[in-house]
Write an enzyme that holds these catalytic residues in place. Structure first.
Site, PDB file in Angstrom:
ATOM      1  N   CYS A  74      -6.111  -0.088   6.820  1.00  0.00           N
ATOM      2  CA  CYS A  74      -5.892   0.519   5.495  1.00  0.00           C
ATOM      3  C   CYS A  74      -7.043   1.468   5.145  1.00  0.00           C
ATOM      4  O   CYS A  74      -8.208   1.066   5.096  1.00  0.00           O
ATOM      5  CB  CYS A  74      -5.777  -0.574   4.439  1.00  0.00           C
ATOM      6  SG  CYS A  74      -5.450   0.074   2.783  1.00  0.00           S
ATOM      7  N   CYS A  98       0.841  -1.196   0.000  1.00  0.00           N
ATOM      8  CA  CYS A  98       0.000   0.000   0.000  1.00  0.00           C
ATOM      9  C   CYS A  98       0.879   1.250   0.000  1.00  0.00           C
ATOM     10  O   CYS A  98       1.982   1.255   0.547  1.00  0.00           O
ATOM     11  CB  CYS A  98      -0.910   0.002   1.231  1.00  0.00           C
ATOM     12  SG  CYS A  98      -2.083   1.397   1.237  1.00  0.00           S
ATOM     13  N   HIS A 154      -2.143  -4.105   4.862  1.00  0.00           N
ATOM     14  CA  HIS A 154      -1.991  -3.718   6.270  1.00  0.00           C
ATOM     15  C   HIS A 154      -3.365  -3.490   6.891  1.00  0.00           C
ATOM     16  O   HIS A 154      -4.297  -3.053   6.213  1.00  0.00           O
ATOM     17  CB  HIS A 154      -1.103  -2.475   6.406  1.00  0.00           C
ATOM     18  CG  HIS A 154      -1.698  -1.215   5.840  1.00  0.00           C
ATOM     19  ND1 HIS A 154      -2.234  -0.222   6.630  1.00  0.00           N
ATOM     20  CD2 HIS A 154      -1.864  -0.799   4.566  1.00  0.00           C
ATOM     21  CE1 HIS A 154      -2.678   0.762   5.855  1.00  0.00           C
ATOM     22  NE2 HIS A 154      -2.468   0.440   4.596  1.00  0.00           N
ATOM     23  N   ASP A 180       0.381   3.737   1.701  1.00  0.00           N
ATOM     24  CA  ASP A 180       0.314   4.312   3.052  1.00  0.00           C
ATOM     25  C   ASP A 180       1.714   4.649   3.587  1.00  0.00           C
ATOM     26  O   ASP A 180       2.611   3.801   3.550  1.00  0.00           O
ATOM     27  CB  ASP A 180      -0.384   3.297   3.981  1.00  0.00           C
ATOM     28  CG  ASP A 180      -0.782   3.902   5.319  1.00  0.00           C
ATOM     29  OD1 ASP A 180       0.116   4.383   6.041  1.00  0.00           O
ATOM     30  OD2 ASP A 180      -1.979   3.894   5.638  1.00  0.00           O
ATOM     31  N   ARG A 232       2.833   4.767   6.395  1.00  0.00           N
ATOM     32  CA  ARG A 232       3.257   4.005   7.580  1.00  0.00           C
ATOM     33  C   ARG A 232       3.763   2.609   7.261  1.00  0.00           C
ATOM     34  O   ARG A 232       4.114   1.861   8.168  1.00  0.00           O
ATOM     35  CB  ARG A 232       2.085   3.933   8.575  1.00  0.00           C
ATOM     36  CG  ARG A 232       1.616   5.302   9.051  1.00  0.00           C
ATOM     37  CD  ARG A 232       0.249   5.214   9.698  1.00  0.00           C
ATOM     38  NE  ARG A 232      -0.795   4.831   8.744  1.00  0.00           N
ATOM     39  CZ  ARG A 232      -2.081   4.708   9.056  1.00  0.00           C
ATOM     40  NH1 ARG A 232      -2.480   4.918  10.291  1.00  0.00           N
ATOM     41  NH2 ARG A 232      -2.967   4.377   8.135  1.00  0.00           N
TER      42      ARG A 232
HETATM   43 CO    CO Z   1      -3.460   1.178   2.986  1.00  0.00          CO
END
Ligand code: CO
Length: 211
Positions: free
Chosen positions: A101, A42, A98, A44, A46
């Site tokens: 998400c 992803c 994750h 993302d 993080r």
């Molecule tokens: Co995500």
């Protein structure tokens, strides 16, 4: 603020410290890359592939997008996959989702976010496919399970591509893995779906979705 000067400063210090610890590191990498792993994760902020796995530059080829999806006809994801499998000859493809998400969460809601809503239809399709199992769960469990099912379905999509099929047909050693990352403790978890041959896909998929 027009500049991000501090990032250049951080970068300079990082490059110096790597070179100090391992002289010639960058010069050697500049010659070639030979990663053994393709990571599909992803976007993302993080979930940074290299940091959470402790891998150095040169060790993992990375593709990230919102909600780590591998649509059948997405030229971006397919190009990365084809290059990694056929040219770099990676031995592992890791699809890593994750928990928590935002893309998966948006796919569970009717909230309107813009263009991204269309991209997330890929995740909504998965929600629809597994609606009976998902609807039996409470909100928290449903969100977590859809994060997992999204990984499982993307592993299938990777395994169905012509390049992965051909690699297996040619007897290549290639494993496709489904992993998920927990934001709250920084730990990766294996979803138990590791496919190393075309005929393994169906039984392993069935086991993974029924788990
Ligand atoms: Co995500």
């Amino acid at each position: 603020m027009r500049t991000l000067a501090h990032l250049f400063e951080t970068n300079r210090r990082w490059a110096e410290s790597v070179e100090r610890d391992r002289p010639g590191f960058f010069a050697a990498l500049a010659e070639q890359q030979a990663p053994r792993i393709l990571w599909i994760g992803c976007a993302d902020s993080r979930v940074p592939a290299n940091q959470i796995t402790g891998l150095d530059p040169g060790e993992v080829f990375v593709h990230r997008n919102v909600a780590n999806v591998v649509p059948h006809a997405d030229l971006n994801a397919l190009s990365v996959l084809q290059y990694a499998v056929e040219v770099l000859k990676v031995e592992h493809v890791v699809v890593c989702g994750h928990y928590g998400c935002g893309g998966v969460q948006a796919a569970l809601s009717e909230q309107r976010l813009g263009l991204i809503d269309n991209w997330l239809l890929h995740v909504k399709d998965i929600r629809w496919k597994h609606r009976t199992a998902l609807d039996a769960l409470d909100d928290t469990a449903r969100f977590r399970r859809l994060c997992e099912l999204n990984v499982i379905e993307q592993v299938v999509n990777v395994c169905q591509t012509s390049f992965v099929r051909e690699a297996w047909q040619a007897g290549r050693d290639l494993s496709v893995h489904g992993w998920i990352y927990e934001l709250s403790d920084g730990l990766l978890r294996d979803l138990g779906l590791t496919v190393t041959a075309a005929d393994e896909l169906e039984p392993l998929y069935t086991e993974a979705v029924e788990r």
